[in-house]
Design a protein around this motif. Sequence first.
Motif, PDB file in Angstrom:
ATOM      1  N   LYS A   1      40.175  36.321  39.452  1.00  0.00           N
ATOM      2  CA  LYS A   1      40.442  37.643  39.222  1.00  0.00           C
ATOM      3  C   LYS A   1      39.918  38.453  40.519  1.00  0.00           C
ATOM      4  N   ASP A   2      40.357  39.611  40.708  1.00  0.00           N
ATOM      5  CA  ASP A   2      39.957  40.397  41.859  1.00  0.00           C
ATOM      6  C   ASP A   2      38.443  41.016  41.579  1.00  0.00           C
TER       7      ASP A   2
ATOM      8  N   SER B   1      35.814  41.382  46.564  1.00  0.00           N
ATOM      9  CA  SER B   1      37.033  40.324  47.195  1.00  0.00           C
ATOM     10  C   SER B   1      38.226  40.442  46.372  1.00  0.00           C
ATOM     11  N   ARG B   2      39.411  40.514  47.065  1.00  0.00           N
ATOM     12  CA  ARG B   2      40.602  40.522  46.503  1.00  0.00           C
ATOM     13  C   ARG B   2      41.592  39.480  47.055  1.00  0.00           C
ATOM     14  N   ILE B   3      42.410  39.137  46.241  1.00  0.00           N
ATOM     15  CA  ILE B   3      43.459  37.986  46.556  1.00  0.00           C
ATOM     16  C   ILE B   3      44.458  38.838  47.398  1.00  0.00           C
ATOM     17  N   ARG B   4      44.928  38.201  48.579  1.00  0.00           N
ATOM     18  CA  ARG B   4      45.873  38.699  48.978  1.00  0.00           C
ATOM     19  C   ARG B   4      47.033  37.840  49.601  1.00  0.00           C
TER      20      ARG B   4
END
Length: 312
Positions: free
Chosen positions: A221-222, A226-229
């Motif tokens: 999960k974001d 930290s975010r999934i791009r």
Amino acid sequence: SMYLSLLTIPQINTLVQNFFNTHHTASAKQRGRPKKYSDAFIMTLIVYQEAHSLSVREVLKEASKFFKDVPVPSNYLYRRARIRPQFMEAFIEWSTTLILQNGTFSLKCMYIDGTGFKYDDLYPMKYERGTRIREVKSHVRAVVVVADFGKVGRRRLKGIVAIKTGPAYASEIKLAEEIYNGWAEVGPPGNVLVGDALYAVKRHILELEAMGVEAHFKVRKDTLRSRIRDEVLLRMRERVKKGKYYRRRSNIESVFSEIKQKMTSTLRTRDENSARVMMLARFAAWNIYMVLYAQKHSDGGMLFFVFVFQLS
């Protein structure tokens, strides 16, 4: 429940002998006099011993009911320590092809996960912190791919189509990569693979897609920081969210659970190679049971192989 205790020495030996007819020796080549006992015989005893949770003397006593000549305990332990784990892995993968080639059953989905067994029983009874925990090495690892053939009779038919083993703290990602590399050469057994977030590696996802395998790996999960791009991982996240496969991942956990409930999670040996072979023997016993179960429920009672047993 799983009836591994119903496996007999003749059944195991027949399947092992079929495998040895098309494969090479299981132990490392060494100089010296010819072996008195074949690798197939030793492998049969190892699988039977683990399936029934017997001591060395007990398994040799059982073998004496079917074979004219059996090794003494020291000889058996010596030979067991020299069986190559890679050969046991090949036997497990080969045994599931009997189900795949039968034509009665269709492979619904594949699941990948890792597990471990401890041996030597030397885990310290005190807390270890930091890098010292890495010094606890008395266990062996395995990454397993289980194929689900759906419900057959009163239970689900699930066979192990790929397995790789390693020592303590072996990287599950590297063991999984070995499995994928093998599929790249001979082709994957199925077209859907389910795994947890550990296996959501971009290059592996792309490799699997190139082989025609649709991966369903959970993506983390974001968080605030930290975010999934990455497009590949974002696409994977949507696939898992909308798909029906990931929620069935417990199918592989139940295989591990049944094996450990029947045969425990401890291996009675002090040698690492023997521990890997004994762990693989437990998975081999599972696959042999599944082959026999599939044989019983195949259309028209068609047999995969004829049960002919000869003393050796």
